[in-house]
Each structure stands twice: as structure tokens, then as C-alpha cells.
Motif scaffolding. Sequence first.
Motif, mmCIF file in Angstrom:
data_model
loop_
_atom_site.group_PDB
_atom_site.id
_atom_site.type_symbol
_atom_site.label_atom_id
_atom_site.label_comp_id
_atom_site.label_asym_id
_atom_site.label_seq_id
_atom_site.Cartn_x
_atom_site.Cartn_y
_atom_site.Cartn_z
ATOM 1 N N SER A 32 65.153 -2.391 79.062
ATOM 2 C CA SER A 32 64.243 -1.386 78.530
ATOM 3 C C SER A 32 64.908 -0.563 77.436
ATOM 4 C CB SER A 32 63.762 -0.463 79.647
ATOM 5 O OG SER A 32 64.839 0.320 80.139
ATOM 6 N N ARG A 33 64.067 0.017 76.582
ATOM 7 C CA ARG A 33 64.588 0.848 75.506
ATOM 8 C C ARG A 33 65.320 2.065 76.054
ATOM 9 N NH1 ARG A 33 60.983 2.711 70.259
ATOM 10 N NH2 ARG A 33 62.484 4.155 69.317
ATOM 11 N N SER A 34 64.844 2.628 77.148
ATOM 12 C CA SER A 34 65.511 3.799 77.720
ATOM 13 C C SER A 34 66.894 3.432 78.243
ATOM 14 C CB SER A 34 64.658 4.393 78.848
ATOM 15 O OG SER A 34 64.438 3.454 79.876
ATOM 16 N N ARG A 35 67.022 2.240 78.829
ATOM 17 C CA ARG A 35 68.337 1.807 79.305
ATOM 18 C C ARG A 35 69.289 1.598 78.128
ATOM 19 N NH1 ARG A 35 70.425 -0.625 83.941
ATOM 20 N NH2 ARG A 35 68.374 -0.573 84.920
ATOM 21 N N ILE A 36 68.787 0.969 77.056
ATOM 22 C CA ILE A 36 69.607 0.734 75.871
ATOM 23 C C ILE A 36 70.038 2.067 75.246
ATOM 24 C CG2 ILE A 36 69.476 -0.079 73.481
ATOM 25 C CD1 ILE A 36 67.912 -2.510 74.581
ATOM 26 N N LYS A 37 69.141 3.032 75.240
ATOM 27 C CA LYS A 37 69.495 4.356 74.717
ATOM 28 C C LYS A 37 70.638 4.967 75.524
ATOM 29 C CE LYS A 37 67.421 8.836 73.596
ATOM 30 N NZ LYS A 37 66.160 9.628 73.581
ATOM 31 N N GLU A 38 70.607 4.805 76.853
ATOM 32 C CA GLU A 38 71.695 5.306 77.696
ATOM 33 C C GLU A 38 73.015 4.639 77.325
ATOM 34 O OE1 GLU A 38 70.539 4.603 81.699
ATOM 35 O OE2 GLU A 38 68.902 6.064 81.682
ATOM 36 N N TRP A 39 72.976 3.338 77.057
ATOM 37 C CA TRP A 39 74.204 2.624 76.689
ATOM 38 C C TRP A 39 74.766 3.131 75.362
ATOM 39 C CZ3 TRP A 39 71.932 -2.901 77.869
ATOM 40 C CH2 TRP A 39 71.903 -3.086 79.252
#
Length: 323
Positions: A32-39
Amino acid sequence: MTQNIELKGNISESQLGQRLDQALAECFPDYSRSRIKEWILAEKVQLDGKIAAKPREKVVGGEEILIQTQLEEEVSSRPQDIPLDVIYEDEDILVINKPTDFVVHPGAGNHDGTILNALLYHYPEIVNVPRAGIVHRLDKDTTGLMVVAKTVPAQTHLVAQLQAREITREYEAIACGMMTAGGSVDEPIGRHPQRRTHMAVTELGKEAVTHYRVKEKFRSHTLLRLRLESGRTHQIRVHMAHLGYPLIGDPLYLGRPRPLRGASEELRNTMRNFGRQALHAAMLRLEHPITGQMMQWQAPIPEDMQRLTALLRDDTAEQGMDY
């Protein structure tokens, strides 16, 4: 339990000017985009060998991507050896037939003994998947079909399908009152303004659409087939009560049940002691999140609803009514 992952790729020339998190979500659609943002914020993302600065930085196209990170445990609940009725399973998903009196996810008053606890026991690696792979829920006493993701990519794609209303869920229910025809309810649902455990049709609620058709008419009740477009808490129960046809046995929305005059003692006792809402998730259809294959499952109507339906059918015939 953690899982190390490494993702490699290249930003496409056609992505010129996109935000970095958006571009990476397109490059790695399993996450998900939110997970990628966290990374990105955790400095796990490199572009051309340098740590990416911010999710909103713009890409120019052609950059080499390297993501080295870990999938941390997403669930803190404990595993419990509780049997599950699994009707389909592969490497990515499983479909279960939930019985009555089985809570899906731990919460107030139900800290364990849930489907989530059972999933953690039978599938230990599912601890790395958000909410142990649970992408949609059924109420404690609603029976029937649920799909669970066994991996993060499967969960990402199933959530996207659910949000896009591409997963078909059909239910059977027995409503109080005799409905003459099917139709649709398009009314927003939100928390009840006074009763915090209840939901209600309210202008401040979220969009909710339920389609229903009459499957069989009885003397004072109706067997319904329903299909959800949205998936709000208690949606079918609230919409049917809003129409004036609450579900038999519903502890929240039925109100005081009216006695059925002239009914047999067996029917009266069965209705009086029907300890749950008469609602069953009978059919589930979706596109497999990894293979793309369209799949469909059916769950037989549980014995308590079958028995009640048979008694209502007999009662209607005994009263000399034919629908």
C-alpha cells in the motif's frame, strides 16, 4: 517475528513529476501507498544509491530503486487453538465459514477466543499481515463466508477490491413483516446519537447501499436475499430496520417482537428462543488477489435458519395462504 524483504526496480520515464510515494506504489502494487510512505520516512528507500528524502519529492524517471526493510509483527494478540471451518485455501488466501457466537476481532469484552486468535495459531506467519489478514468482518452472531489474506500482497489487493466495491457479498435473512417486492436502500449509516453500541441511518453517516429481493413470503415474515455495495457496521440490520422490517432475533434493532397469532407452539418457541439475528453470508465472489482468477464460494444455510424457515413455511400453509 519479522520478515526481511528487498525490492528492486526502476522509476518509469512516464512517471516524470509524480510524488515518490505515488510512483513507488505503482512500481510495487503489492504494498500500500501508506506502507511505502512509512518506509520512506524510515529511510529504507534508496534512489540511485542515495536515501530518499521525503514521500512528496518528485521523480524524474529512470531512477534505480532499492528498498531494504522488514515486515514487523502487525498483531499483538496471542494464538489460540480454536478450530476454523476452512472451505478454501491456497498460498495467498483462505475462505472460512464462520459459525454463530464467534467474534472476528478482539475488542472490548472479547480480548481473546476470536477468529484472529485462531488464525494466529493455525497460520503463524499471518502475524506479519495487518489485522492477521482480516479484510472484512461479520457480526458475532452473523454466520457465513469471510475471506482472509495470508500475505501482505494479498491483503493489499483485497483491501483495494473491497474499497472499489469489486467484491460481491450476498446474504440471506429472515425479516419481520411481509414485504411485497425487492428494492434498494441508499441511506448513510453512522453511530446512533444516543446509543453508542447501535448504528443508525443518519445524515452524518457514511454512504451505505443495500440491494434486496424477496425470495419467499410467509404469513408475517419474508425470506430475503441481499447484496451489499458498501460494508458499514450492522448495515443490513440497520437498513432493514429503517424500512420497518427488522431481522428476526436481532438483539439491537428488532424491538419488542409481536406474537404470531394462531402459530404452533413449536414456531412460537423457536422464534422466542432464536438467539441471534437471522442473517447469513451465503455467497462471496472476488478476483483472486494474486492470480486474477474470478472465484466464487457458497455457504449452506445454517440449521437454525433452515428450521425457522421450514416452520414459517408450514405455518403459512396451515393458515391457507399461498404466496
